[in-house]
Scaffold this active site. Sequence first.
Site, PDB file in Angstrom:
ATOM      1  CE  LYS A 190      -1.280   4.564   0.031  1.00  0.00           C
ATOM      2  NZ  LYS A 190      -0.915   5.887  -0.164  1.00  0.00           N
ATOM      3  CB  ILE A 191      -1.301  -2.163   3.882  1.00  0.00           C
ATOM      4  CG1 ILE A 191      -1.998  -3.294   5.006  1.00  0.00           C
ATOM      5  CG2 ILE A 191      -1.982  -2.744   1.998  1.00  0.00           C
ATOM      6  CD1 ILE A 191      -3.293  -3.881   4.847  1.00  0.00           C
TER       7      ILE A 191
END
Length: 383
Positions: A190-191
């Site tokens: 994920k970011i």
Amino acid sequence: MSSRIYLSSPHMGTLERGYVDDAFASNWIAPLGPHVDAFQEEFARCVGTPHALALSSGTAALHLALQLVGVGPGDDVLVSTLTFSASVNPIRYLGACPVFIDSERTSWNMDPALLEEELAMRARLGRLPRAVVVVHLYGQSADLDPLMAACDRYGVPVVEDAAEALGSTYKGRTPGTVGRVGIYSFNGNKILTTSGGGMLVSADGELVQHALKLATQARDTAPHYQHSEVGYNYRMSNVLAAIGRGQLHVLEDRVAARRANHAFYAEAFRDLPGIQFMPEAPWGRHTRWLTTLTIDPEAFGADREAVRVALERENIEARPVWKPMHLQPVFANFERRRGSVAEDLFRHGLCLPSGSNLTRQELERVVEVVRAVPRKQGLRTAG
């Protein structure tokens, strides 16, 4: 062979190490601790919500969210069909039945018109769903205003799955904070990552307090161990929360880097026929967590799978767009409202390497392989 280029690898900085060292020095290693408390407070401020609860995964957060809005055995829950299975599995954990809603093409997310049709039909039949799960896909918000209006009209609570959308916006707000409950994921790709973890957010403080109790084995307030309901071991560790605090400081940098990746690809493929990138909807910022595109095989000269295989041959990871949930064997017998848009996006869609730590040289490797595919396909056909 050249070193592998991953789809979306973790991107660690220097702040994370300092927070983790502090967790070790204080001996706060197990779930709970000062970094968990601080991470919750800082995350809540970041997304603009009064309450946040750090948990072991985004899936755990969604499981609790659905339970807390009343989902139980035999209930129907409307959910986006174009998503990862973790958006749907918690519905089944609770014995409820998913009902899949197709996408619209502006954002690839749940189609508000189809949701309205499904709710109106169910209202006439006296079969309203217990909840609606709206997924924000690949870093872009769904069109929340009409989705929320439809659900409010029929009194159906909205749970937002913003696992892929931290850092995105919807008309100045953060997706995940508009519905009754929202969830985020900090999985390794994920970011923002804590290696594994998630967050539940809500403006309803009592709901979040109940989620905290359930996530801590549902222990009652007593000097001894007493339990009045079934609970779970869903809390985040102090060490992982320490990583999250460091990551949160650089969220905007990570978003900027991923958007720059997308801009690089868009410019590099500008002259190629048959390639269309996932649009950026007019209502907010797309983080481009993953740069996704569709390939028209007739115009491009090769299909999505040929491109993916060519990239893999060069040690570059790429993945098809999510296979719609209504096409998954495990969910094949559940109801759906249409599905042709999601099916088309899956058939032609590809996710390119998108990590915020990609180098210019790595991006150029990806572009070189993609651009060569139609020519190589033509040579094979001629042979």
